[in-house]
Write a protein that holds these residues in place. Sequence first.
Motif, PDB file in Angstrom:
ATOM      1  N   GLN A  53       0.801  -1.880   0.218  1.00 38.47           N
ATOM      2  CA  GLN A  53      -0.164   0.164  -0.134  1.00 38.47           C
ATOM      3  C   GLN A  53       0.976   1.246   0.451  1.00 38.47           C
ATOM      4  OE1 GLN A  53      -2.264  -0.298   3.516  1.00 38.47           O
ATOM      5  NE2 GLN A  53      -0.595   0.330   4.593  1.00 38.47           N
ATOM      6  N   THR A  64      -3.000   9.520   8.153  1.00 39.75           N
ATOM      7  CA  THR A  64      -4.751   8.642   8.420  1.00 39.75           C
ATOM      8  C   THR A  64      -4.930   9.275   7.932  1.00 39.75           C
ATOM      9  OG1 THR A  64      -4.223   9.092  10.197  1.00 39.75           O
ATOM     10  CG2 THR A  64      -2.606   8.024  10.000  1.00 39.75           C
ATOM     11  N   SER A  66      -8.737  10.533   5.424  1.00 35.25           N
ATOM     12  CA  SER A  66      -9.077  10.996   4.329  1.00 35.25           C
ATOM     13  C   SER A  66      -7.533  11.561   4.103  1.00 35.25           C
ATOM     14  CB  SER A  66      -9.949  11.817   4.655  1.00 35.25           C
ATOM     15  OG  SER A  66      -9.845  12.653   5.932  1.00 35.25           O
ATOM     16  N   GLU A  67      -6.794  12.023   4.739  1.00 32.79           N
ATOM     17  CA  GLU A  67      -5.655  12.720   3.974  1.00 32.79           C
ATOM     18  C   GLU A  67      -5.101  11.153   3.297  1.00 32.79           C
ATOM     19  OE1 GLU A  67      -4.282  16.195   6.375  1.00 32.79           O
ATOM     20  OE2 GLU A  67      -3.363  14.647   6.758  1.00 32.79           O
ATOM     21  N   GLU A  69      -6.038   8.114   1.735  1.00 33.40           N
ATOM     22  CA  GLU A  69      -6.891   8.476   1.031  1.00 33.40           C
ATOM     23  C   GLU A  69      -7.380   8.766  -0.079  1.00 33.40           C
ATOM     24  OE1 GLU A  69     -11.056   7.676   2.461  1.00 33.40           O
ATOM     25  OE2 GLU A  69     -10.510   6.583   4.164  1.00 33.40           O
ATOM     26  N   ARG A  70      -6.698  10.232   0.098  1.00 38.00           N
ATOM     27  CA  ARG A  70      -6.986  11.408  -0.793  1.00 38.00           C
ATOM     28  C   ARG A  70      -5.030  11.788  -2.096  1.00 38.00           C
ATOM     29  NH1 ARG A  70      -7.606  17.777  -0.130  1.00 38.00           N
ATOM     30  NH2 ARG A  70      -7.231  18.251  -2.503  1.00 38.00           N
ATOM     31  N   SER A  72      -2.816   8.783  -1.205  1.00 36.95           N
ATOM     32  CA  SER A  72      -3.461   7.164  -2.465  1.00 36.95           C
ATOM     33  C   SER A  72      -4.234   6.911  -3.675  1.00 36.95           C
ATOM     34  CB  SER A  72      -3.981   6.062  -1.371  1.00 36.95           C
ATOM     35  OG  SER A  72      -2.964   6.150  -0.394  1.00 36.95           O
ATOM     36  N   ALA A  73      -5.258   7.795  -3.625  1.00 34.46           N
ATOM     37  CA  ALA A  73      -5.944   7.728  -5.014  1.00 34.46           C
ATOM     38  C   ALA A  73      -5.064   7.740  -6.101  1.00 34.46           C
ATOM     39  CB  ALA A  73      -7.019   8.260  -4.591  1.00 34.46           C
ATOM     40  N   ASP A  76      -2.385   6.439  -7.166  1.00 33.15           N
ATOM     41  CA  ASP A  76      -3.213   5.182  -8.293  1.00 33.15           C
ATOM     42  C   ASP A  76      -3.216   5.657  -9.106  1.00 33.15           C
ATOM     43  OD1 ASP A  76      -2.904   3.235  -5.676  1.00 33.15           O
ATOM     44  OD2 ASP A  76      -5.507   3.816  -5.200  1.00 33.15           O
TER      45      ASP A  76
END
Length: 324
Positions: A53, A64, A66-67, A69-70, A72-73, A76
């Motif tokens: 990941q 960690t 939402s930060e 996730e943003r 990482s998206a 990707d």
Amino acid sequence: MSVTAVAHPNIALIKYWGKADERLSLPATGSLSLTLDIAPTRTTVTLDPSADQHVASWSGEPMTGSELERVSAFLDLVAERAGSRTRAVVETANEIPTGAGLASSAAGFAALAAAASAAYGLALSPRDLSRLARRGSGSAARSVFGGLVQWHAGDDEGSFAEPIDAPGLDLALVVAVLAPGRKAIGSREAMRRTVATSPFFGAWVASVPGELDAMRAAIARADLTAVGELTEANAMRMHATMLGAVPPVRYWNADTVAALDVVAQCRRDGVEAYATIDAGPNVKVLCRPEATTAVADRLRAAFADVDLLVSGSGPGVRIVGPAA
């Protein structure tokens, strides 16, 4: 493979507020900004074939929620375009308060876009890099370039930023950091609320193209007065549109209003200065470089221990090394 990039924040003179498409981060209107020469964000992206990941940190503190996730998206998206499944480690730090309406996300995602695309082996034109940065944070499209920059509305292909020639127009900003903490409501949620509920949003969208045309004309003739008046009026309209939301989005505090009064008094006293405010309480003052000392002195006199940042026109994003 490690790549390090540096980008600077930008402050919009004609604002972006509201998305036409959230997934593609397409703006409801165009915008026009000044890239600053202060408070850069430095980001290193290292590909890690053994990782399952993406990992990211701000100034040594792990991201960690939402930060992460943003980020990482976004990684990707870059990896997919490169045809890679390799994960990345991101280390980033900026020199400006994060989440306080000072365009930290613009610099952050411009630097991340440049470093990540290079690390994954993508050879992007400046225009394509601007399109990519937009997917992380809309205003990051503008921080790809230095100086005065216009970001165009449009579809995925047509929404990008490009620099504007400004011969004879030398601009500076004095930033009054009146509240350096995180905002009570983030820009994304505030935009959604404004678009969905403010009866003034349609009028805002209709007014911006004409303001952009007027601003481009003022820049072309190096007319600071017209540039400043358009800048201040546009900011006031944007915040009026937010105040029409349900419930209202109000970023201003008492010091914000007091700072606006200081700027108005500067003009009455012959110091040409114009205020603008983004999604936060902090006030930026547009003026000539030779007026920055006078503007800063007046703000210091009005606010005890205020943090003032003085900036000229800054550079676009750049790769600074293969590693941090």
